[in-house]
Design an enzyme around this catalytic site. Structure first.
Site, PDB file in Angstrom:
ATOM      1  N   HIS A  64     -73.000   5.556 -72.203  1.00 37.86           N
ATOM      2  CA  HIS A  64     -72.713   4.773 -71.000  1.00 37.86           C
ATOM      3  C   HIS A  64     -73.766   5.046 -69.916  1.00 37.86           C
ATOM      4  O   HIS A  64     -74.229   4.128 -69.246  1.00 37.86           O
ATOM      5  CB  HIS A  64     -71.353   5.162 -70.398  1.00 37.86           C
ATOM      6  CG  HIS A  64     -70.161   4.879 -71.268  1.00 37.86           C
ATOM      7  ND1 HIS A  64     -69.230   5.844 -71.588  1.00 37.86           N
ATOM      8  CD2 HIS A  64     -69.727   3.738 -71.865  1.00 37.86           C
ATOM      9  CE1 HIS A  64     -68.278   5.303 -72.331  1.00 37.86           C
ATOM     10  NE2 HIS A  64     -68.550   4.041 -72.526  1.00 37.86           N
TER      11      HIS A  64
ATOM     12  N   LYS B 184     -53.280   1.843 -72.908  1.00 36.54           N
ATOM     13  CA  LYS B 184     -54.149   2.488 -73.900  1.00 36.54           C
ATOM     14  C   LYS B 184     -53.929   3.994 -73.962  1.00 36.54           C
ATOM     15  O   LYS B 184     -54.547   4.678 -74.769  1.00 36.54           O
ATOM     16  CB  LYS B 184     -55.619   2.206 -73.586  1.00 36.54           C
ATOM     17  CG  LYS B 184     -56.232   1.075 -74.405  1.00 36.54           C
ATOM     18  CD  LYS B 184     -57.731   1.231 -74.333  1.00 36.54           C
ATOM     19  CE  LYS B 184     -58.530   0.182 -75.063  1.00 36.54           C
ATOM     20  NZ  LYS B 184     -59.968   0.349 -74.750  1.00 36.54           N
TER      21      LYS B 184
ATOM     22  N   ARG C 248     -73.909  -1.601 -79.451  1.00 33.71           N
ATOM     23  CA  ARG C 248     -74.319  -0.503 -80.321  1.00 33.71           C
ATOM     24  C   ARG C 248     -74.715  -0.991 -81.700  1.00 33.71           C
ATOM     25  O   ARG C 248     -75.764  -0.675 -82.212  1.00 33.71           O
ATOM     26  CB  ARG C 248     -73.190   0.523 -80.458  1.00 33.71           C
ATOM     27  CG  ARG C 248     -73.091   1.446 -79.287  1.00 33.71           C
ATOM     28  CD  ARG C 248     -71.765   2.105 -79.235  1.00 33.71           C
ATOM     29  NE  ARG C 248     -70.729   1.131 -78.900  1.00 33.71           N
ATOM     30  CZ  ARG C 248     -69.515   1.450 -78.473  1.00 33.71           C
ATOM     31  NH1 ARG C 248     -69.173   2.709 -78.378  1.00 33.71           N
ATOM     32  NH2 ARG C 248     -68.648   0.529 -78.163  1.00 33.71           N
TER      33      ARG C 248
ATOM     34  N   SER D 235     -66.596   6.838 -76.715  1.00 35.02           N
ATOM     35  CA  SER D 235     -65.662   7.788 -76.103  1.00 35.02           C
ATOM     36  C   SER D 235     -64.677   8.291 -77.155  1.00 35.02           C
ATOM     37  O   SER D 235     -64.335   9.474 -77.175  1.00 35.02           O
ATOM     38  CB  SER D 235     -64.897   7.128 -74.966  1.00 35.02           C
ATOM     39  OG  SER D 235     -65.787   6.687 -73.990  1.00 35.02           O
TER      40      SER D 235
HETATM   41  P1  ADP Z   1     -65.960   2.727 -75.700  1.00 32.85           P
HETATM   42  O1  ADP Z   1     -64.514   3.166 -75.666  1.00 32.85           O
HETATM   43  O2  ADP Z   1     -66.289   1.753 -76.790  1.00 32.85           O
HETATM   44  O3  ADP Z   1     -66.946   3.823 -75.532  1.00 32.85           O
HETATM   45  P2  ADP Z   1     -65.919   1.436 -73.050  1.00 32.85           P
HETATM   46  O4  ADP Z   1     -64.859   0.420 -72.833  1.00 32.85           O
HETATM   47  O5  ADP Z   1     -65.855   2.638 -72.214  1.00 32.85           O
HETATM   48  O6  ADP Z   1     -66.025   1.776 -74.517  1.00 32.85           O
HETATM   49  O7  ADP Z   1     -67.334   0.778 -73.006  1.00 32.85           O
HETATM   50  C1  ADP Z   1     -67.879   0.058 -71.978  1.00 32.85           C
HETATM   51  C2  ADP Z   1     -69.173  -0.584 -72.446  1.00 32.85           C
HETATM   52  O8  ADP Z   1     -70.104   0.428 -72.804  1.00 32.85           O
HETATM   53  C3  ADP Z   1     -69.072  -1.487 -73.662  1.00 32.85           C
HETATM   54  O9  ADP Z   1     -69.918  -2.598 -73.464  1.00 32.85           O
HETATM   55  C4  ADP Z   1     -69.601  -0.642 -74.776  1.00 32.85           C
HETATM   56  O10 ADP Z   1     -70.160  -1.437 -75.811  1.00 32.85           O
HETATM   57  C5  ADP Z   1     -70.668   0.142 -74.061  1.00 32.85           C
HETATM   58  N1  ADP Z   1     -71.017   1.394 -74.728  1.00 32.85           N
HETATM   59  C6  ADP Z   1     -70.191   2.411 -75.053  1.00 32.85           C
HETATM   60  N2  ADP Z   1     -70.876   3.395 -75.677  1.00 32.85           N
HETATM   61  C7  ADP Z   1     -72.172   2.968 -75.763  1.00 32.85           C
HETATM   62  C8  ADP Z   1     -73.373   3.515 -76.333  1.00 32.85           C
HETATM   63  N3  ADP Z   1     -73.362   4.671 -76.983  1.00 32.85           N
HETATM   64  N4  ADP Z   1     -74.503   2.786 -76.228  1.00 32.85           N
HETATM   65  C9  ADP Z   1     -74.477   1.586 -75.615  1.00 32.85           C
HETATM   66  N5  ADP Z   1     -73.396   1.002 -75.082  1.00 32.85           N
HETATM   67  C10 ADP Z   1     -72.254   1.686 -75.148  1.00 32.85           C
END
Ligand code: ADP
Length: 158
Positions: A16, A40, A89, A127
């Site tokens: 992130h 969630k 990703r 996450s």
């Molecule tokens: P997650 O639970 O999938 O980590 P979030 O809802 O917190 O997701 O994710 C917010 C955004 O960040 C989404 O667009 C997700 O694709 C992106 N994201 C999460 N991890 C990564 C990563 N390792 N690289 C790039 N984008 C990411």
């Protein structure tokens, strides 16, 4: 151009943070919007998730951390926003992201979505993977900032 990067951030990872750093360079102002997703059953409360993002992004000046509940498009009524940023990703992210982008534009035709490719070294990072690894005692300090690492260890002690 003002951008909004929405997500659960439960907790924020280096994946992130990479998207935050890169998109903040393209934006006049970047809003990181944390979703209040009670259904969630998140590991961290909304405030904890916002505080962890804040402490790990203090080097970025054009950033504001906000929260939202319900519809992302409603943020466009309250803030001067031009587009949503989402990270991609793998191909597996594409289906749901494509659907969400279409739905958001259907609800408000001004809402554009910009996709930013993950850095290769973070392409496997989410996450949920971090929480799973940590619950089994794996070292996760390569994946999350030190303050997040500490907060996760505290949670797991309880
Ligand atoms: P997650 O639970 O999938 O980590 P979030 O809802 O917190 O997701 O994710 C917010 C955004 O960040 C989404 O667009 C997700 O694709 C992106 N994201 C999460 N991890 C990564 C990563 N390792 N690289 C790039 N984008 C990411």
């Amino acid at each position: 151009m003002n951008l909004v990067y929405p997500g659960s951030f439960d907790p924020v990872t280096y994946g992130h943070i990479d998207i935050i750093e890169r998109s903040s360079k393209l934006a006049d102002k970047l809003y990181v919007a944390v979703l209040l997703n009670n259904n969630k059953n998140p590991m961290f409360s909304l405030k904890e998730r916002m505080d962890l993002i804040k402490s790990s992004t203090s080097h970025i000046s054009n950033l504001e951390i906000i929260c939202f509940e319900g519809l992302l498009v409603e943020l466009f009524d309250h803030y001067d926003l031009q587009a949503v940023v989402r990270g991609l990703r793998a191909v597996s992210d594409f289906d749901i992201e494509f659907q969400m982008a279409q739905i958001n534009r259907e609800m408000n035709k001004e809402v554009e979505t910009l996709f930013m490719m993950t850095r290769l070294e973070y392409s496997y990072l989410s996450s949920s993977v971090v929480k799973e690894l940590s619950s089994h005692g794996a070292k996760i300090n390569k994946f999350v900032p030190p303050e997040v690492y500490k907060a996760m260890k505290e949670k797991e002690k309880r």
